[in-house]
Design a protein around this motif. Structure first.
Motif, mmCIF file in Angstrom:
data_model
loop_
_atom_site.group_PDB
_atom_site.id
_atom_site.type_symbol
_atom_site.label_atom_id
_atom_site.label_comp_id
_atom_site.label_asym_id
_atom_site.label_seq_id
_atom_site.Cartn_x
_atom_site.Cartn_y
_atom_site.Cartn_z
ATOM 1 N N ILE A 8 1.054 -1.259 -0.483
ATOM 2 C CA ILE A 8 0.025 0.209 -0.147
ATOM 3 C C ILE A 8 0.875 1.154 0.346
ATOM 4 O O ILE A 8 0.878 2.274 0.666
ATOM 5 N N LEU A 9 1.800 1.021 -1.338
ATOM 6 C CA LEU A 9 3.006 2.374 -1.348
ATOM 7 C C LEU A 9 2.301 3.345 -1.648
ATOM 8 O O LEU A 9 1.630 3.441 -2.847
ATOM 9 N N GLN A 10 2.038 4.985 -0.531
ATOM 10 C CA GLN A 10 1.610 5.724 -0.990
ATOM 11 C C GLN A 10 2.442 7.003 -2.405
ATOM 12 O O GLN A 10 3.411 8.194 -1.498
ATOM 13 N N VAL A 11 3.662 6.260 -3.788
ATOM 14 C CA VAL A 11 4.541 7.140 -4.057
ATOM 15 C C VAL A 11 3.746 7.457 -5.484
ATOM 16 O O VAL A 11 2.954 7.137 -5.842
ATOM 17 N N SER B 229 0.134 -3.107 -8.186
ATOM 18 C CA SER B 229 -0.898 -3.311 -6.933
ATOM 19 C C SER B 229 -0.388 -2.862 -5.827
ATOM 20 O O SER B 229 -0.461 -3.116 -4.776
ATOM 21 N N ASN B 230 0.039 -1.070 -5.968
ATOM 22 C CA ASN B 230 -0.080 -0.233 -4.860
ATOM 23 C C ASN B 230 -1.008 0.660 -4.931
ATOM 24 O O ASN B 230 -2.066 0.405 -5.516
ATOM 25 N N MET B 231 -0.848 1.620 -4.939
ATOM 26 C CA MET B 231 -1.372 3.454 -4.551
ATOM 27 C C MET B 231 -0.397 4.149 -4.964
ATOM 28 O O MET B 231 -0.220 5.385 -4.920
ATOM 29 N N LEU B 232 0.579 4.019 -5.959
ATOM 30 C CA LEU B 232 1.237 4.765 -7.393
ATOM 31 C C LEU B 232 -0.020 5.807 -7.469
ATOM 32 O O LEU B 232 -1.238 5.551 -8.269
ATOM 33 N N VAL B 233 0.191 7.019 -8.333
ATOM 34 C CA VAL B 233 0.032 8.391 -8.237
ATOM 35 C C VAL B 233 1.033 9.358 -9.634
ATOM 36 O O VAL B 233 2.389 8.485 -10.146
ATOM 37 N N VAL C 99 12.002 -5.989 -17.606
ATOM 38 C CA VAL C 99 10.414 -6.388 -17.005
ATOM 39 C C VAL C 99 10.367 -5.572 -16.787
ATOM 40 O O VAL C 99 11.102 -5.128 -15.256
ATOM 41 N N LEU C 100 9.240 -5.138 -16.538
ATOM 42 C CA LEU C 100 8.098 -3.669 -16.011
ATOM 43 C C LEU C 100 6.768 -4.103 -15.956
ATOM 44 O O LEU C 100 5.901 -3.675 -16.606
ATOM 45 N N ASP C 101 6.769 -3.798 -14.560
ATOM 46 C CA ASP C 101 4.910 -3.750 -14.100
ATOM 47 C C ASP C 101 4.380 -2.712 -13.030
ATOM 48 O O ASP C 101 5.318 -2.433 -11.717
ATOM 49 N N LEU C 102 3.695 -1.652 -13.996
ATOM 50 C CA LEU C 102 2.693 -0.655 -12.837
ATOM 51 C C LEU C 102 1.375 -0.673 -12.985
ATOM 52 O O LEU C 102 0.506 0.020 -13.392
ATOM 53 N N SER C 103 1.435 -2.025 -13.384
ATOM 54 C CA SER C 103 -0.099 -2.075 -12.801
ATOM 55 C C SER C 103 -0.918 -2.155 -11.682
ATOM 56 O O SER C 103 -0.429 -2.065 -10.779
ATOM 57 N N GLN C 104 -2.359 -2.026 -12.394
ATOM 58 C CA GLN C 104 -3.093 -1.902 -10.433
ATOM 59 C C GLN C 104 -2.987 -0.667 -9.934
ATOM 60 O O GLN C 104 -2.743 -0.948 -8.705
ATOM 61 N N ASN C 105 -2.621 0.629 -10.490
ATOM 62 C CA ASN C 105 -2.373 1.658 -9.567
ATOM 63 C C ASN C 105 -2.853 2.988 -10.422
ATOM 64 O O ASN C 105 -4.320 2.648 -10.292
ATOM 65 N N ASN C 106 -2.577 4.072 -9.883
ATOM 66 C CA ASN C 106 -4.022 4.854 -10.093
ATOM 67 C C ASN C 106 -2.971 6.234 -11.072
ATOM 68 O O ASN C 106 -2.995 7.707 -11.014
ATOM 69 N N LEU C 107 -2.026 5.584 -12.307
ATOM 70 C CA LEU C 107 -0.997 6.201 -12.600
ATOM 71 C C LEU C 107 -2.134 7.396 -13.825
ATOM 72 O O LEU C 107 -2.986 6.817 -14.075
ATOM 73 N N THR C 108 -1.601 8.173 -14.135
ATOM 74 C CA THR C 108 -2.461 9.693 -15.258
ATOM 75 C C THR C 108 -1.296 9.662 -16.079
ATOM 76 O O THR C 108 -0.619 9.346 -16.006
ATOM 77 N N GLY C 109 -2.397 10.426 -16.834
ATOM 78 C CA GLY C 109 -1.229 11.313 -17.753
ATOM 79 C C GLY C 109 -1.116 9.988 -19.717
ATOM 80 O O GLY C 109 -1.749 9.240 -19.075
#
Length: 328
Positions: free
Chosen positions: A150-153, A175-179, A194-204
């Motif tokens: 639950i990293l808020q980064v 699966s964290n709280m990346l924004v 391998v790069l996995d940034l899925s299941q976060n709150n990324l925008t742009g």
């Protein structure tokens, strides 16, 4: 050999279903063969021993329900602690820290940045919260897996925290709280496979600078809030196997460049707002394609006849679009 994917399989499961030998992975030292020594014999590197750095990390753990770190104490050499492996060539220097799926609660402390021989860091599937500290001294780090916490980064802060980790081949912060928006300098991680940034709150948008990561084989940006077009520059990555972009707000056409990556095994662009038609020769240009998911978009036109010749294809989802015709 076949690549048997399952619909609800997570990304690492899919990687295991591939021949992992095809993912170019450096050889890591995972085993240590020497007895425990008095902790006072540890050599000092910088201001702290690796053992002291690990104890500082342990002190920030507020809950360890399974007692996973019970043996982390001065009575046992730190290279014998659970989840810790050290170098054979450089005794006392920690090379691997594997603490996945232990239900640990706490924060990731900056002291981990003192483990300058660290190559693998796995904190997957715990309850770590707060920020990602600077790990810029970990210039040997090759694999960082901190998914399912639950990293808020802010993603830009995360790339700054890892800016000197030029040896990274795997980065999984899913699966964290990346924004925030994915920064253009993401392309500076040139050794990533391998790069996995899925299941976060990324925008742009998806930055076209991904094309600078020429060794990239797996990219998952699924289940975020990304928008704009899929950059055709992704088609310049010759070793790509998995492109997972489902569950965003992506628009525009499916780039024809993306359909020319002959090594591609899986393409999942479902649940976006993509429009236009598919390249007529997609079934010929992607000979190893196993999984094609384009459902729930605004695609139209004839279903390409060439899909009938995609002999490796095991999963095909074209539902909830405006296609016509049939697969022959």
């Amino acid at each position: 050999m076949p690549y048997p994917f399952v619909g609800n399989m997570d990304l690492m499961g899919k990687l295991r279903s591939l021949e992992l030998s095809t993912l170019v992975r450096p050889t890591l030292l995972l085993l240590l063969f020497y007895g425990a020594r008095d902790a006072h014999c540890s050599l000092v590197y910088g201001n702290m021993t690796d053992g002291r750095s690990l104890l500082d990390f342990k002190e920030a753990i507020t809950d360890d329900p399974g007692g996973a770190l019970h043996d982390w104490n001065d009575g046992i050499h730190h290279c014998m602690w659970s989840g810790v492996s050290c170098s054979v060539r450089h005794p006392r220097r920690v090379t691997t820290l594997e603490l996945g799926s232990l239900n640990l609660t706490g924060q990731i402390t900056p002291s981990l940045g003192n483990l300058t021989f660290l190559r693998e860091l796995d904190l997957t599937n715990n309850h770590f919260s707060g920020q990602l500290p600077s790990l810029n001294r970990l210039i040997k780090l090759e694999s960082l897996a901190i998914s399912e916490n639950i990293l808020q980064v802010n993603i830009q802060d995360a790339t700054i925290a890892l800016a000197n980790c030029s040896e990274l081949w795997l980065l999984d912060i899913s699966s964290n709280m990346l924004v925030g928006s994915i920064p253009r300098n993401i392309g500076s991680f040139s050794n990533l496979r391998v790069l996995d940034l899925s299941q976060n709150n990324l925008t742009g948008i998806i930055p076209p600078t991904f094309s600078n990561i020429t060794r990239l084989q797996v990219i998952s940006l699924a289940d975020n809030q990304l928008e704009g077009n899929i950059p055709g520059e992704l088609g310049q990555l010759p070793y790509m196997m998995l492109v997972l972009l489902k569950g965003n707000k992506l628009s525009g056409r499916v780039p024809p460049e993306l359909c020319n990556i002959s090594s591609l095994r899986e393409l999942d662009l479902g649940m976006n707002t993509l429009s236009g038609t598919l390249p007529a020769d997609i079934g010929y240009t992607l000979p190893f394609l196993v999984w094609l998911s384009l459902g729930t978009n605004n695609l139209e036109g004839h279903i390409p006849d060439s899909l009938g010749n995609a002999s490796a294809l095991r999963h095909l989802d074209l539902s909830s679009n405006y296609f016509t015709g049939q697969i022959r």
